[in-house]
Scaffold this motif. Structure first.
Motif, PDB file in Angstrom:
ATOM      1  N   MET A   1      44.835  21.435 -38.057  1.00 11.03           N
ATOM      2  CA  MET A   1      43.979  22.506 -37.529  1.00 11.03           C
ATOM      3  C   MET A   1      44.632  23.123 -36.305  1.00 11.03           C
ATOM      4  SD  MET A   1      41.226  24.215 -37.920  1.00 11.03           S
ATOM      5  CE  MET A   1      40.382  23.190 -39.109  1.00 11.03           C
ATOM      6  N   LEU A   2      44.718  24.457 -36.273  1.00 11.82           N
ATOM      7  CA  LEU A   2      45.325  25.150 -35.152  1.00 11.82           C
ATOM      8  C   LEU A   2      44.483  24.975 -33.898  1.00 11.82           C
ATOM      9  CD1 LEU A   2      46.317  28.489 -36.947  1.00 11.82           C
ATOM     10  CD2 LEU A   2      47.799  26.547 -36.398  1.00 11.82           C
ATOM     11  N   ARG A   3      45.168  24.985 -32.751  1.00 12.28           N
ATOM     12  CA  ARG A   3      44.470  24.752 -31.483  1.00 12.28           C
ATOM     13  C   ARG A   3      43.390  25.792 -31.221  1.00 12.28           C
ATOM     14  NH1 ARG A   3      49.265  22.989 -27.221  1.00 12.28           N
ATOM     15  NH2 ARG A   3      49.841  21.048 -28.258  1.00 12.28           N
ATOM     16  N   GLU A   4      43.631  27.047 -31.680  1.00  9.44           N
ATOM     17  CA  GLU A   4      42.639  28.094 -31.406  1.00  9.44           C
ATOM     18  C   GLU A   4      41.319  27.845 -32.128  1.00  9.44           C
ATOM     19  OE1 GLU A   4      45.789  29.999 -34.213  1.00  9.44           O
ATOM     20  OE2 GLU A   4      45.739  28.609 -32.526  1.00  9.44           O
ATOM     21  N   ASN A   5      41.302  26.933 -33.102  1.00  3.76           N
ATOM     22  CA  ASN A   5      40.065  26.634 -33.811  1.00  3.76           C
ATOM     23  C   ASN A   5      39.184  25.627 -33.085  1.00  3.76           C
ATOM     24  OD1 ASN A   5      40.597  28.333 -35.968  1.00  3.76           O
ATOM     25  ND2 ASN A   5      41.709  26.777 -37.109  1.00  3.76           N
ATOM     26  N   ILE A   6      39.693  24.985 -32.026  1.00  4.23           N
ATOM     27  CA  ILE A   6      38.910  23.944 -31.355  1.00  4.23           C
ATOM     28  C   ILE A   6      37.601  24.488 -30.815  1.00  4.23           C
ATOM     29  CG2 ILE A   6      38.855  22.343 -29.397  1.00  4.23           C
ATOM     30  CD1 ILE A   6      40.621  21.404 -31.659  1.00  4.23           C
ATOM     31  N   ASN A   7      37.649  25.622 -30.111  1.00  3.15           N
ATOM     32  CA  ASN A   7      36.419  26.204 -29.579  1.00  3.15           C
ATOM     33  C   ASN A   7      35.458  26.584 -30.694  1.00  3.15           C
ATOM     34  OD1 ASN A   7      37.157  25.942 -26.899  1.00  3.15           O
ATOM     35  ND2 ASN A   7      38.081  27.988 -26.791  1.00  3.15           N
ATOM     36  N   ASP A   8      36.019  27.043 -31.809  1.00  2.00           N
ATOM     37  CA  ASP A   8      35.159  27.396 -32.942  1.00  2.00           C
ATOM     38  C   ASP A   8      34.486  26.162 -33.527  1.00  2.00           C
ATOM     39  OD1 ASP A   8      36.180  29.840 -32.429  1.00  2.00           O
ATOM     40  OD2 ASP A   8      37.300  30.050 -34.308  1.00  2.00           O
ATOM     41  N   LEU A   9      35.204  25.056 -33.566  1.00  5.95           N
ATOM     42  CA  LEU A   9      34.618  23.814 -34.071  1.00  5.95           C
ATOM     43  C   LEU A   9      33.520  23.302 -33.137  1.00  5.95           C
ATOM     44  CD1 LEU A   9      37.858  21.992 -35.288  1.00  5.95           C
ATOM     45  CD2 LEU A   9      36.018  22.917 -36.723  1.00  5.95           C
ATOM     46  N   ILE A  10      33.734  23.464 -31.833  1.00 11.13           N
ATOM     47  CA  ILE A  10      32.690  23.080 -30.872  1.00 11.13           C
ATOM     48  C   ILE A  10      31.443  23.934 -31.102  1.00 11.13           C
ATOM     49  CG2 ILE A  10      32.081  23.102 -28.416  1.00 11.13           C
ATOM     50  CD1 ILE A  10      35.023  22.413 -27.821  1.00 11.13           C
ATOM     51  N   ALA A  11      31.661  25.232 -31.360  1.00  7.79           N
ATOM     52  CA  ALA A  11      30.531  26.124 -31.626  1.00  7.79           C
ATOM     53  C   ALA A  11      29.796  25.719 -32.901  1.00  7.79           C
ATOM     54  CB  ALA A  11      31.042  27.564 -31.743  1.00  7.79           C
ATOM     55  N   PHE A  12      30.561  25.407 -33.947  1.00  4.32           N
ATOM     56  CA  PHE A  12      29.945  24.967 -35.205  1.00  4.32           C
ATOM     57  C   PHE A  12      29.122  23.702 -34.993  1.00  4.32           C
ATOM     58  CE2 PHE A  12      30.588  21.678 -38.500  1.00  4.32           C
ATOM     59  CZ  PHE A  12      29.663  22.137 -39.434  1.00  4.32           C
ATOM     60  N   ALA A  13      29.661  22.716 -34.278  1.00  5.80           N
ATOM     61  CA  ALA A  13      28.943  21.465 -34.046  1.00  5.80           C
ATOM     62  C   ALA A  13      27.651  21.718 -33.288  1.00  5.80           C
ATOM     63  CB  ALA A  13      29.830  20.495 -33.270  1.00  5.80           C
ATOM     64  N   ALA A  14      27.667  22.626 -32.336  1.00  9.51           N
ATOM     65  CA  ALA A  14      26.459  22.932 -31.561  1.00  9.51           C
ATOM     66  C   ALA A  14      25.379  23.534 -32.451  1.00  9.51           C
ATOM     67  CB  ALA A  14      26.804  23.879 -30.419  1.00  9.51           C
ATOM     68  N   VAL A  15      25.765  24.488 -33.321  1.00 10.19           N
ATOM     69  CA  VAL A  15      24.781  25.106 -34.220  1.00 10.19           C
ATOM     70  C   VAL A  15      24.236  24.082 -35.201  1.00 10.19           C
ATOM     71  CG1 VAL A  15      24.422  26.867 -36.010  1.00 10.19           C
ATOM     72  CG2 VAL A  15      25.849  27.381 -34.015  1.00 10.19           C
ATOM     73  N   ALA A  16      25.133  23.247 -35.764  1.00 14.95           N
ATOM     74  CA  ALA A  16      24.715  22.241 -36.738  1.00 14.95           C
ATOM     75  C   ALA A  16      23.765  21.226 -36.106  1.00 14.95           C
ATOM     76  CB  ALA A  16      25.934  21.535 -37.313  1.00 14.95           C
ATOM     77  N   GLU A  17      24.011  20.863 -34.870  1.00 10.36           N
ATOM     78  CA  GLU A  17      23.149  19.872 -34.209  1.00 10.36           C
ATOM     79  C   GLU A  17      21.824  20.487 -33.778  1.00 10.36           C
ATOM     80  OE1 GLU A  17      25.593  18.488 -31.031  1.00 10.36           O
ATOM     81  OE2 GLU A  17      26.932  17.356 -32.346  1.00 10.36           O
ATOM     82  N   GLU A  18      21.855  21.734 -33.291  1.00  8.70           N
ATOM     83  CA  GLU A  18      20.631  22.377 -32.805  1.00  8.70           C
ATOM     84  C   GLU A  18      19.789  22.949 -33.944  1.00  8.70           C
ATOM     85  OE1 GLU A  18      19.509  22.325 -29.850  1.00  8.70           O
ATOM     86  OE2 GLU A  18      21.238  21.637 -28.691  1.00  8.70           O
ATOM     87  N   ARG A  19      20.444  23.177 -35.105  1.00 12.30           N
ATOM     88  CA  ARG A  19      19.775  23.814 -36.250  1.00 12.30           C
ATOM     89  C   ARG A  19      19.224  25.189 -35.863  1.00 12.30           C
ATOM     90  NH1 ARG A  19      21.719  19.667 -38.450  1.00 12.30           N
ATOM     91  NH2 ARG A  19      20.725  18.608 -40.216  1.00 12.30           N
ATOM     92  N   SER A  20      19.947  25.833 -34.938  1.00 13.11           N
ATOM     93  CA  SER A  20      19.473  27.127 -34.458  1.00 13.11           C
ATOM     94  C   SER A  20      20.601  27.837 -33.729  1.00 13.11           C
ATOM     95  CB  SER A  20      18.283  26.950 -33.512  1.00 13.11           C
ATOM     96  OG  SER A  20      18.042  28.121 -32.756  1.00 13.11           O
ATOM     97  N   PHE A  21      20.825  29.134 -34.093  1.00 17.64           N
ATOM     98  CA  PHE A  21      21.820  29.913 -33.360  1.00 17.64           C
ATOM     99  C   PHE A  21      21.327  30.217 -31.943  1.00 17.64           C
ATOM    100  CE2 PHE A  21      23.748  30.597 -37.472  1.00 17.64           C
ATOM    101  CZ  PHE A  21      25.100  30.790 -37.166  1.00 17.64           C
ATOM    102  N   THR A  22      20.025  30.401 -31.813  1.00 17.31           N
ATOM    103  CA  THR A  22      19.471  30.739 -30.494  1.00 17.31           C
ATOM    104  C   THR A  22      19.667  29.592 -29.512  1.00 17.31           C
ATOM    105  OG1 THR A  22      17.797  32.144 -31.546  1.00 17.31           O
ATOM    106  CG2 THR A  22      17.403  31.459 -29.258  1.00 17.31           C
ATOM    107  N   ARG A  23      19.277  28.379 -29.922  1.00 12.65           N
ATOM    108  CA  ARG A  23      19.409  27.225 -29.023  1.00 12.65           C
ATOM    109  C   ARG A  23      20.880  26.885 -28.774  1.00 12.65           C
ATOM    110  NH1 ARG A  23      15.002  25.498 -32.185  1.00 12.65           N
ATOM    111  NH2 ARG A  23      16.333  24.179 -33.485  1.00 12.65           N
TER     112      ARG A  23
END
Length: 298
Positions: free
Chosen positions: A1-23
């Protein structure tokens, strides 16, 4: 995985855990639209749908759940390590290896670093007795101690002790028997205690300076020869001849009358001990408290 994807993966994990784009957006301190754009970009690069979106909820797909299962332990490890590093700023931890002569260890390093060890129980210091100017990397040492004028190029040097000088001393009984030299050249007619240098195996030529600042070097003779300084002191105390030793080492014995000084006006001061270490070295938390403990003040 390219380094530039790390922030995107953090964003994905946050949405998946919160079950909400708003939160998740509030948690990451970004806008909801920017977060949605980030997730879409990640899914496009992976060629997978990671989240299912409805008007009421957001949930990971099977592929998303699988990715989340991999990501969470990794993120937790990183967070734990970062917390440990942060704690180390308040509680330094680690081992520092210092190469130095016996005299430097006993007279300077230990008195200064003994309080450091008591203050920081998770800091360890290993003293490596060294008279040969060993390369720090090959000796696996973090730092070395030498007189200032002997510090190699390419090293950071920090003064850790006052100016020093070598003084010529002998036991009272020796002076009663052989008299006292008036000038350095008179030493050739006296019994002297030699020091063999570990750097190149030669005998140390005693160094003095006249009133005009000119260097005087005298090769002395005697029955006893050592390659460390403490036995030289012992031999002088036992009356085996004159010795040239550090003034701080001689001073207690001079004050007690066990040794007498001679040729004092020919004994110049020179830069004292310096700690040296590679300029490329990034100090650890343990090394930083050692530096602070050794720093010469005044």
């Amino acid at each position: 995985m390219l380094r530039e994807n790390i922030n995107d993966l953090i964003a994905f994990a946050a949405v998946a855990e919160e079950r909400s784009f708003t939160r998740a957006a509030a948690r990451l301190n970004v806008s909801q639209s920017a977060l949605s754009h980030t997730i879409k970009g990640l899914e496009k690069r992976l060629g997978l749908r990671l989240l299912t979106r409805t008007t009421r909820a957001v949930a990971p797909t099977l592929e998303g759940e699988d990715l989340l299962t991999t990501l969470n332990p990794c993120f937790e490890k990183i967070e734990t390590r970062l917390m440990a590093l942060n704690d180390a700023r308040d509680q330094p931890t680690g081992t520092v290896r210092i190469a130095a002569t016996e005299y430097a260890i006993e007279s300077l390093l230990w008195p200064k670093l003994s309080p450091v060890l008591k203050r920081y129980p998770t800091v360890n210091i290993e003293f490596v007795m060294d008279y040969g100017y060993t390369d720090l990397a090959s000796a696996q040492c973090d730092a070395g101690v030498r007189y200032g004028e002997q510090v190699s190029d390419g090293m950071i040097a920090m003064r850790i002790g006052p100016e020093e000088r070598m003084v010529c001393v002998g036991a009272p009984a020796y002076f009663d028997e052989a008299g006292s030299p008036e000038v350095p050249q008179d030493l050739t007619g006296h019994r002297c205690i030699n020091l063999r240098l570990s750097t190149h195996g030669a005998l140390y030529a005693w160094e003095f300076e006249d009133e005009d600042g000119n260097e005087i070097r005298v090769k002395v003779q005697g029955q006893a020869c050592f390659n460390t300084i403490n036995p030289v002191l012992r031999a002088a105390l036992d009356g085996h001849g004159l010795a040239l030793i550090p003034e701080r080492l001689a001073q207690p014995h001079v004050a007690a009358g066990r040794l007498h000084l001679c040729l004092e006006r020919y004994c110049p001061y020179f830069p004292g001990f310096h700690l040296y270490y590679p300029s490329r070295q990034r100090p650890s938390s343990a090394f930083e408290v050692v530096l602070e403990g050794l720093r010469e003040r005044g």
